[in-house]
Design an enzyme around this catalytic site. Structure first.
Site, PDB file in Angstrom:
ATOM      1  N   HIS A 212       4.642  -6.141 -15.986  1.00 15.11           N
ATOM      2  CA  HIS A 212       5.835  -6.678 -15.319  1.00 15.11           C
ATOM      3  C   HIS A 212       7.051  -6.579 -16.237  1.00 15.11           C
ATOM      4  CE1 HIS A 212       2.706  -8.184 -12.747  1.00 15.11           C
ATOM      5  NE2 HIS A 212       3.583  -8.640 -11.873  1.00 15.11           N
TER       6      HIS A 212
ATOM      7  N   GLU B  46       2.981   2.398  -4.239  1.00 10.82           N
ATOM      8  CA  GLU B  46       4.195   2.947  -4.853  1.00 10.82           C
ATOM      9  C   GLU B  46       4.331   4.444  -4.634  1.00 10.82           C
ATOM     10  OE1 GLU B  46       2.208   0.751  -6.269  1.00 10.82           O
ATOM     11  OE2 GLU B  46       3.570  -0.969  -6.235  1.00 10.82           O
TER      12      GLU B  46
END
Ligand code: TPP
Lengths: 337, 330
Positions: free
Chosen positions: A127, A58
């Site tokens: 998540h 990321e």
């Protein structure tokens, strides 16, 4: 009728078509079309150079996007789930939010980071998270969250066309909800009241439902829930106004103040933990502007100061209809001590 | 290089005199910096420096008063126009901009492909990004991500590592597992070379080769210039706590400036008089920079608000108005 996912996909498709500098990058965004399929089909129609998969990193995705922006591109990176924006936080905070400032305006970084956000899908740890306060606190970033397909289409287009970095928080529990979407191609729709969709309406908050007795302020997935609550409250004769904040930074204080000047009561609803959450910011702005007219302190109905819990406990954590109704009740029954 | 040496030494003195609040000296790294920057074509390449790149900036044509403004605490990032000079602003997070170089470089690939699709002549030569980092910075996850991304995308980027032996007080052997940064290249399928960073000609040659490799579309290169940071890491550092002066003398190797002088004289490229003239020009330049720095003055506070966004928010304009009103009444 389009789902939020479909509306976002359409917006990206049109953005790619209108500006050759727009690029989409991230994990699995290419052939697969993203784990939520928001980028579905875009690599096929716009080419694998414009919509491309990156290695699974990321910080790399954000850092690369910043460099691409410095080279004149308009990158729209995706992180797969909100909790995985944390590994990129250094790039987001120390770089993305500051390069325009640091370079005295010589360098622009028109990066729109798409973050599938908030809980409600019983997903594994990280998540489902609510990072809005984290992002909104960073100088140099703008933060926006759509609540429905129309907002998704409209706000994503606005975000990508902006020359400033924008964090675009997509309510993942709403990806499959359908709604009317007026597209730019369809021309300007006739304006039939405050809640009428318009792809030209891109700034500030939005009154999603008019009401007289109390203002509910929400964003992202909580807007739909608050609209539901308003329907239920109406059965008891309580007329609730729902403000969809949309932009979490900058916050549209004017719309908040206008609404609360009318209703004189407000409840802020968010999924993120209570302490130092964005609800505190909203409540303070309302207080500054409406102190004299408020009939009760601004209430907050939020998640708790606990890590986002596992799916089985999610319903206890995310503000549900009952908790929001209790919040409304507290405000309506408030007596000065 | 003599101008860089003199300006660098002068900046340390200015810090001692209270002109600069802080400074990060680069004594001993002049060859690595100046020669690597001279290998670039900054009409199309782009340099991403750290906080210790006076020599790079000087060789890249950055105005030295504008450069010193960052150490003067006038403006984070420095005062020069990054878009015009193709030298990114200074940033303090170690390795923070290494990934930007990879992204910028990949952007060149995309542009070149678009140009070649239109059979434009631009297609044949890529703009190259050069990112400067230290042996300490190479420990950062971002550098590993950057090398991996660069390897995967075959981005035209040169990772120029100045291994000056130290990351503040920590020596390279306690910093870099595997012994060298160049050794990492193998894992990313990036060709890597080590070069004597005290030898300006060798650095120029190595960087030229690396840039040419990237420009031709063959992907990234790591150049690890073995240098030695003489003296302190920053003006607040106390190297006596982690090494002795004797160690500094023996480990430092040849002074890059003296080496260059000997070479120029030995090969008859320059004579004593020319070198003396260069020294005098360097001294005059340092003095002019000192005057420029003293004349800079503080920035108008409004810039604090004006430069955050390209399109300012109403909230920021409100805060600016409130600040103006309160500071004028103070
Ligand atoms: C992320 C981060 N952590 C810590 C620091 C503090 N710091 C500044 S320079 C430095 C050492 C860097 O060493 P190296 O990369 O070898 O470069 P050098 O300073 O030796 O040129 C440290 C720890 C920083 N600037 N950024």
């Amino acid at each position: 009728m389009l789902s939020l996912q479909g509306a976002l996909n359409l917006a990206l498709d049109e953005l790619l078509a209108e500006d050759p500098k727009v690029l989409i990058l991230g994990e699995d965004v290419g052939t697969l079309g993203g784990v939520f399929r928001v980028t579905s089909g875009l690599a096929a129609s716009h080419g694998a150079e414009r919509v491309f998969d990156t290695p699974l990193a990321e910080s790399g995705i954000l850092g690369m996007s910043i460099g691409l922006a410095m080279a004149g591109f308009r990158p729209v990176p995706e992180v797969q789930f909100d909790g995985f924006a944390y590994p990129a936080m250094n790039q987001i905070v120390t770089q993305l939010g500051r390069i325009h400032y640091r370079s005295r305006g010589a360098l622009r970084v028109p990066v729109t980071l798409r973050v599938p956000s908030f809980g409600g899908i019983r997903a594994p740890e990280h998540h489902g998270e609510s990072l809005e306060a984290v992002f909104a606190h960073v100088p140099g970033l703008k933060v926006v969250s759509p609540a429905d397909p129309q907002q998704g289409y409209t706000l994503l287009k606005a975000a990508v066309r902006m020359d400033d970095p924008v964090i675009f928080m997509e309510p993942k529990s709403r990806y499959w909800q359908k709604g009317e979407v007026v597209t730019e191609g369809a021309g300007s729709p006739t304006h039939d009241g405050a809640s009428s969709p318009s792809p030209q309406d891109v700034t500030g908050a939005r009154v999603a439902r008019e009401g007289r007795h109390l203002t509910l302020v929400a964003w992202g997935a909580m807007v739909a829930r608050c609209l539901q609550v308003a329907e239920l409250a109406a059965e008891d004769g309580i007329d609730v106004e729902v403000v969809d904040l949309r932009w979490l930074k900058p916050i549209d204080t004017e719309t908040l103040a206008r609404s609360v000047a009318k209703t004189r009561r407000a409840v802020v609803v968010h999924e993120a933990p209570l302490t130092a959450g964005l609800g505190a910011e909203v409540a303070q702005r309302i207080t500054e502007r409406c102190f004299g007219t408020l009939k009760a302190p601004v209430e907050r109905v939020t998640g708790f100061d606990v890590p986002y819990p596992s799916g089985d406990l999610e319903d206890e954590y995310i503000p549900n209809i009952d908790r929001i109704l209790f919040g409304i009740q507290r405000v309506l029954e408030y007596k000065r001590g | 290089m003599t101008a860089v040496r003199q300006l660098d030494l002068a900046a340390v003195a200015w810090q001692r005199q209270g002109i600069l609040p802080a400074y990060a000296p680069e004594l001993g790294q002049e060859a690595a910096q100046v020669a690597s920057a001279l290998a670039l074509d900054l009409s199309r390449d782009f340099a991403f420096p750290t906080y210790r790149e006076l020599g790079v900036a000087r060789a890249a044509g950055v105005d030295m008063v504008e450069y010193m403004s960052t150490h003067l605490a006038t403006w984070h990032g420095g005062f020069w126009d990054a878009a015009a000079t193709h030298v990114a602003p200074i940033q303090a997070v170690v390795a923070g901009s290494v990934l930007h170089a990879v992204g910028w470089a990949h952007g060149q690939t995309l542009q070149a492909r678009a140009a070649s699709a239109q059979s434009s002549p631009e297609a044949s030569a890529l703009g190259v990004a050069i990112t400067y980092l230290g042996d300490g910075a190479s420990s950062q996850g971002d550098v590993h991500e950057a090398m991996n991304f660069a390897g995967v995308f075959r981005a035209p980027v040169v990772f120029f590592v100045q291994n000056n032996g130290w990351a503040i007080s920590v020596p390279t052997e306690r910093q870099v597992a595997g012994g060298s940064v160049a050794a990492r290249g193998a894992g990313y399928s990036i060709p890597a070379l080590q070069v004597d960073g005290n030898d300006a000609a060798a650095v120029l040659e190595a960087t030229r080769r690396a840039v040419a490799h990237a420009r031709a579309g063959h992907g990234p290169v790591i150049v690890e210039a073995m240098t030695y940071r003489r003296g302190p890491h920053a003006t607040s550092d106390d190297p006596g706590r982690y090494r002795t002066l004797d160690e500094e003398r023996t480990d430092g190797g040849a002074d890059p400036l003296l080496r260059l002088r000997e070479r120029l004289l030995g090969e008859g490229i320059a004579d004593e008089a020319e070198l003396e003239a260069a020294d005098a020009a360097g001294a005059a330049e340092a003095e002019a920079v000192r005057e420029g720095v003293l004349a800079l003055g503080p920035r108008p506070g409004a810039e604090m608000f004006d430069l955050v966004f390209t399109e300012p928010t109403d909230e920021l304009l409100r805060q600016k108005a409130a600040w103006r009103e309160e500071s004028e009444h103070a």
